[in-house]
Design a protein around this motif. Structure first.
Motif, PDB file in Angstrom:
ATOM      1  N   ALA A   1      10.275 -16.919  22.893  1.00  0.00           N
ATOM      2  CA  ALA A   1       9.550 -15.833  21.815  1.00  0.00           C
ATOM      3  C   ALA A   1       8.801 -16.512  20.940  1.00  0.00           C
ATOM      4  CB  ALA A   1      10.628 -15.150  21.282  1.00  0.00           C
ATOM      5  N   TYR A   2       9.193 -17.593  20.251  1.00  0.00           N
ATOM      6  CA  TYR A   2       8.322 -18.195  19.388  1.00  0.00           C
ATOM      7  C   TYR A   2       7.162 -18.883  19.997  1.00  0.00           C
ATOM      8  CZ  TYR A   2       6.713 -21.474  15.755  1.00  0.00           C
ATOM      9  OH  TYR A   2       6.039 -22.328  14.953  1.00  0.00           O
ATOM     10  N   ARG A   3       7.294 -19.537  20.803  1.00  0.00           N
ATOM     11  CA  ARG A   3       6.231 -19.822  21.675  1.00  0.00           C
ATOM     12  C   ARG A   3       4.958 -19.002  21.774  1.00  0.00           C
ATOM     13  NH1 ARG A   3       8.285 -24.036  26.415  1.00  0.00           N
ATOM     14  NH2 ARG A   3       8.750 -25.684  25.259  1.00  0.00           N
ATOM     15  N   ARG A   4       5.395 -17.761  22.402  1.00  0.00           N
ATOM     16  CA  ARG A   4       4.540 -16.562  22.636  1.00  0.00           C
ATOM     17  C   ARG A   4       3.738 -16.281  21.276  1.00  0.00           C
ATOM     18  NH1 ARG A   4       8.503 -14.866  26.201  1.00  0.00           N
ATOM     19  NH2 ARG A   4       9.484 -13.467  24.429  1.00  0.00           N
ATOM     20  N   CYS A   5       4.539 -16.124  20.372  1.00  0.00           N
ATOM     21  CA  CYS A   5       4.202 -15.569  19.058  1.00  0.00           C
ATOM     22  C   CYS A   5       3.115 -16.592  18.542  1.00  0.00           C
ATOM     23  CB  CYS A   5       5.386 -15.394  18.038  1.00  0.00           C
ATOM     24  SG  CYS A   5       4.842 -14.652  16.428  1.00  0.00           S
ATOM     25  N   ALA A   6       3.481 -18.158  18.590  1.00  0.00           N
ATOM     26  CA  ALA A   6       2.814 -19.032  17.993  1.00  0.00           C
ATOM     27  C   ALA A   6       1.623 -19.142  18.715  1.00  0.00           C
ATOM     28  CB  ALA A   6       3.497 -20.249  17.998  1.00  0.00           C
TER      29      ALA A   6
ATOM     30  N   HIS B   1      -7.396 -13.849   9.070  1.00  0.00           N
ATOM     31  CA  HIS B   1      -6.347 -13.772   7.951  1.00  0.00           C
ATOM     32  C   HIS B   1      -5.000 -13.197   8.476  1.00  0.00           C
ATOM     33  CE1 HIS B   1      -9.114 -15.907   5.392  1.00  0.00           C
ATOM     34  NE2 HIS B   1      -9.795 -14.854   5.348  1.00  0.00           N
ATOM     35  N   ALA B   2      -5.214 -12.221   9.057  1.00  0.00           N
ATOM     36  CA  ALA B   2      -4.047 -11.496   9.473  1.00  0.00           C
ATOM     37  C   ALA B   2      -3.294 -12.188  10.696  1.00  0.00           C
ATOM     38  CB  ALA B   2      -4.219 -10.122  10.046  1.00  0.00           C
ATOM     39  N   ALA B   3      -3.976 -12.792  11.563  1.00  0.00           N
ATOM     40  CA  ALA B   3      -3.211 -13.752  12.452  1.00  0.00           C
ATOM     41  C   ALA B   3      -2.653 -14.796  11.784  1.00  0.00           C
ATOM     42  CB  ALA B   3      -4.287 -14.213  13.332  1.00  0.00           C
ATOM     43  N   GLU B   4      -3.054 -15.417  10.728  1.00  0.00           N
ATOM     44  CA  GLU B   4      -2.671 -16.491  10.110  1.00  0.00           C
ATOM     45  C   GLU B   4      -1.292 -16.214   9.414  1.00  0.00           C
ATOM     46  OE1 GLU B   4      -3.738 -19.919   6.422  1.00  0.00           O
ATOM     47  OE2 GLU B   4      -5.010 -18.233   7.283  1.00  0.00           O
ATOM     48  N   ALA B   5      -1.335 -15.026   8.847  1.00  0.00           N
ATOM     49  CA  ALA B   5      -0.160 -14.210   8.208  1.00  0.00           C
ATOM     50  C   ALA B   5       1.018 -14.258   9.179  1.00  0.00           C
ATOM     51  CB  ALA B   5      -0.442 -12.969   7.461  1.00  0.00           C
ATOM     52  N   SER B   6       0.507 -13.697  10.545  1.00  0.00           N
ATOM     53  CA  SER B   6       1.551 -13.392  11.425  1.00  0.00           C
ATOM     54  C   SER B   6       2.078 -14.776  11.821  1.00  0.00           C
ATOM     55  CB  SER B   6       0.799 -12.766  12.616  1.00  0.00           C
ATOM     56  OG  SER B   6       0.569 -11.386  12.171  1.00  0.00           O
ATOM     57  N   PHE B   7       1.067 -15.645  12.138  1.00  0.00           N
ATOM     58  CA  PHE B   7       1.805 -16.947  12.478  1.00  0.00           C
ATOM     59  C   PHE B   7       2.770 -17.624  11.821  1.00  0.00           C
ATOM     60  CE2 PHE B   7       1.551 -21.764  12.322  1.00  0.00           C
ATOM     61  CZ  PHE B   7       1.395 -22.140  13.456  1.00  0.00           C
ATOM     62  N   LYS B   8       2.566 -17.499  10.269  1.00  0.00           N
ATOM     63  CA  LYS B   8       3.361 -18.040   9.191  1.00  0.00           C
ATOM     64  C   LYS B   8       4.856 -17.080   9.228  1.00  0.00           C
ATOM     65  CE  LYS B   8      -0.065 -19.459   5.824  1.00  0.00           C
ATOM     66  NZ  LYS B   8      -0.637 -19.545   4.584  1.00  0.00           N
ATOM     67  N   GLU B   9       4.790 -15.911   9.439  1.00  0.00           N
ATOM     68  CA  GLU B   9       5.887 -15.032   9.416  1.00  0.00           C
ATOM     69  C   GLU B   9       6.727 -15.311  10.660  1.00  0.00           C
ATOM     70  OE1 GLU B   9       6.660 -10.261   9.211  1.00  0.00           O
ATOM     71  OE2 GLU B   9       5.079 -10.997  10.585  1.00  0.00           O
ATOM     72  N   CYS B  10       6.247 -15.671  12.325  1.00  0.00           N
ATOM     73  CA  CYS B  10       6.894 -15.955  13.053  1.00  0.00           C
ATOM     74  C   CYS B  10       7.734 -17.261  13.177  1.00  0.00           C
ATOM     75  CB  CYS B  10       6.431 -15.744  14.667  1.00  0.00           C
ATOM     76  SG  CYS B  10       4.788 -16.825  14.718  1.00  0.00           S
ATOM     77  N   LYS B  11       6.740 -18.342  12.476  1.00  0.00           N
ATOM     78  CA  LYS B  11       7.299 -19.649  11.917  1.00  0.00           C
ATOM     79  C   LYS B  11       8.484 -19.475  11.152  1.00  0.00           C
ATOM     80  CE  LYS B  11       5.785 -24.042  10.246  1.00  0.00           C
ATOM     81  NZ  LYS B  11       6.367 -24.167   8.983  1.00  0.00           N
ATOM     82  N   GLU B  12       8.363 -18.618  10.117  1.00  0.00           N
ATOM     83  CA  GLU B  12       9.372 -18.476   9.254  1.00  0.00           C
ATOM     84  C   GLU B  12      10.704 -17.982   9.957  1.00  0.00           C
ATOM     85  OE1 GLU B  12      10.450 -15.527   5.634  1.00  0.00           O
ATOM     86  OE2 GLU B  12       8.577 -16.738   5.442  1.00  0.00           O
ATOM     87  N   ALA B  13      10.502 -16.953  10.745  1.00  0.00           N
ATOM     88  CA  ALA B  13      11.666 -16.447  11.501  1.00  0.00           C
ATOM     89  C   ALA B  13      12.371 -17.376  12.391  1.00  0.00           C
ATOM     90  CB  ALA B  13      10.945 -15.191  12.455  1.00  0.00           C
ATOM     91  N   TYR B  14      11.556 -18.178  12.955  1.00  0.00           N
ATOM     92  CA  TYR B  14      12.035 -19.212  14.044  1.00  0.00           C
ATOM     93  C   TYR B  14      12.932 -20.183  13.172  1.00  0.00           C
ATOM     94  CZ  TYR B  14      12.790 -22.569  17.740  1.00  0.00           C
ATOM     95  OH  TYR B  14      13.134 -23.565  18.664  1.00  0.00           O
ATOM     96  N   GLU B  15      12.299 -20.695  12.172  1.00  0.00           N
ATOM     97  CA  GLU B  15      12.996 -21.752  11.426  1.00  0.00           C
ATOM     98  C   GLU B  15      14.354 -21.192  11.027  1.00  0.00           C
ATOM     99  OE1 GLU B  15      10.326 -22.538   8.335  1.00  0.00           O
ATOM    100  OE2 GLU B  15       9.458 -24.389   9.333  1.00  0.00           O
ATOM    101  N   VAL B  16      14.596 -20.161  10.839  1.00  0.00           N
ATOM    102  CA  VAL B  16      15.982 -19.507  10.236  1.00  0.00           C
ATOM    103  C   VAL B  16      16.749 -19.330  11.443  1.00  0.00           C
ATOM    104  CG1 VAL B  16      16.876 -17.544   9.156  1.00  0.00           C
ATOM    105  CG2 VAL B  16      15.095 -18.415   8.242  1.00  0.00           C
ATOM    106  N   LEU B  17      16.166 -18.468  12.715  1.00  0.00           N
ATOM    107  CA  LEU B  17      17.034 -18.427  13.642  1.00  0.00           C
ATOM    108  C   LEU B  17      17.526 -19.350  14.640  1.00  0.00           C
ATOM    109  CD1 LEU B  17      15.702 -14.673  14.507  1.00  0.00           C
ATOM    110  CD2 LEU B  17      17.553 -15.060  12.976  1.00  0.00           C
ATOM    111  N   ALA B  18      16.623 -20.398  14.519  1.00  0.00           N
ATOM    112  CA  ALA B  18      16.914 -21.448  15.522  1.00  0.00           C
ATOM    113  C   ALA B  18      17.990 -22.538  14.914  1.00  0.00           C
ATOM    114  CB  ALA B  18      15.707 -22.356  15.779  1.00  0.00           C
TER     115      ALA B  18
END
Length: 376
Positions: free
Chosen positions: A24-29, A41-58
């Protein structure tokens, strides 16, 4: 603005396992990475958001805290924020897999592991494809240098690469990301050669024409691919060779058309055979067989011969042979034959003719209905 649920960000269920999270993180990233969306900028914000989510859940510990307390677990010093200390998931491998080629990394951020795969197209007749065949082929390829046994060194001596310290990879910083790629100095080998082999010029490989005997199993079809492990190009620096892929192309047959496990063919018969019935011989891949043609058979009638098709490499039983009857109009008639046909035709008059021509009657009825609708 409140943060979105991390599971929602990655689009996974709350019981998702580690592999699900990584995919899921690969797809999002991949979708939102800034290098793929410059200036967005919206894509950049979404990228940071999915990176943050993965860092926690992984991370098992941080995920357990998040499941218990939500975002509050990291806002009040319970485990460190997504940008602070507290046990990060290792992002190196996943970034290497996704973005290695974007930033020029060799092999997705890794040094060479094996030689290149080689492709070969083999053309077969239908009979060869159905029964199987063993054929000798010649493949131009890079083979291991015999002079240096693939090491690339004339004297067998190699040195540790000073750029990557023998790791075959170098790490560099790109903005906030730490990336790695194959070492440009040693080509990912981790070693350098001071006295290159004269035959291969230090490459460990030479251009050769390899002769191989390839066994094609019975039942292959057009588009099938056969893999011969280790018969591709030799790997650089003594690494394992690639594979050879043999792609099957089956030539068109003068009689049969193949459709999966089934065969189709057209069987021409004479007018008299179709009208009166007959027993004829039809070809199959195993030899001729008798086929009974009932009286009053119409052109286009299909007869099915069970198990006279093809048994492919994937099936347990052969397919069927479908014979489509084609009634031929007689040509090169003698005077006697023309006279006999004329006498026969003279008997088809008036309404009596329609009962002898079922398709013609249906056609004429359709034409009459068409004109009735047009003039009404």
């Amino acid at each position: 603005m409140s943060k979105r649920d991390y599971y929602e960000v990655l689009g996974v269920a709350r019981d998702a396992n580690a592999d699900d999270l990584k995919k899921a993180y690969r797809r999002c990233a991949m979708k939102h990475h800034p290098d793929r969306n410059p200036g967005d900028h919206a894509a950049e914000a979404s990228f940071k958001e999915c990176k943050e989510a993965y860092e926690v859940l992984a991370d098992a510990n941080r995920r357990r805290m998040y499941d218990q307390h939500g975002h509050a677990a990291f806002e009040h010093g319970m485990g460190g924020g997504a940008g602070g200390p507290g046990g990060y998931a290792d992002m190196g491998d996943i970034f290497g897999d996704i973005f290695g080629n974007i930033f020029g990394g060799a092999g997705g951020g890794r040094g060479p592991r094996r030689g290149a795969d080689v492709g070969y197209v083999m053309e077969l007749s239908l009979e060869e494809a159905v029964r199987g065949i063993e054929r000798t082929i010649e493949i131009p390829t890079l083979d291991e240098c015999e002079s240096c046994d693939g090491s690339g060194s004339a004297d067998g001596k190699v040195e540790t690469c000073s750029t990557c310290n023998g790791r075959g990879q170098v790490r560099f910083q790109r903005g906030i990301f730490s990336m790695q790629q194959g070492c440009p100095h040693c080509g990912g080998r981790g070693q350098t050669i001071t006295n290159p082999c004269g035959d291969c010029r230090g490459q460990g490989r030479t251009e050769e024409v390899k002769t191989l005997s390839v066994k094609i199993p019975a039942g292959v079809d057009n588009g099938d691919r056969i893999r011969l492990a280790g018969e591709g190009e030799a790997g650089p620096g003594g690494t394992p060779p690639g594979d050879l892929y043999v792609d099957i192309r089956v030539r068109e047959h003068e009689i049969f058309q193949r459709d999966g496990d089934d065969l189709h063919c057209d069987v021409p018969i004479r007018l008299g055979q179709a009208a009166l019935g007959d027993t004829i011989r039809v070809p199959t891949l195993g030899g001729d067989l008798e086929l009974r043609i009932p009286a009053e058979t119409q052109t286009g009638k299909v007869f099915r011969l069970r198990d006279k098709g093809v048994q492919s490499v994937r099936s347990r039983r052969p397919g069927d042979l479908y014979c489509k009857v084609v009634v031929e109009t007689p040509v090169n008639l003698t005077a006697e034959q023309r006279d006999l046909l004329a006498k026969l035709e003279a008997t088809f008059v008036g309404e009596n003719a329609r009962q002898h021509s079922p398709r013609s009657s249906t056609f004429l009825d359709g034409v009459k209905g068409f004109w009735d609708r047009m003039t009404s």
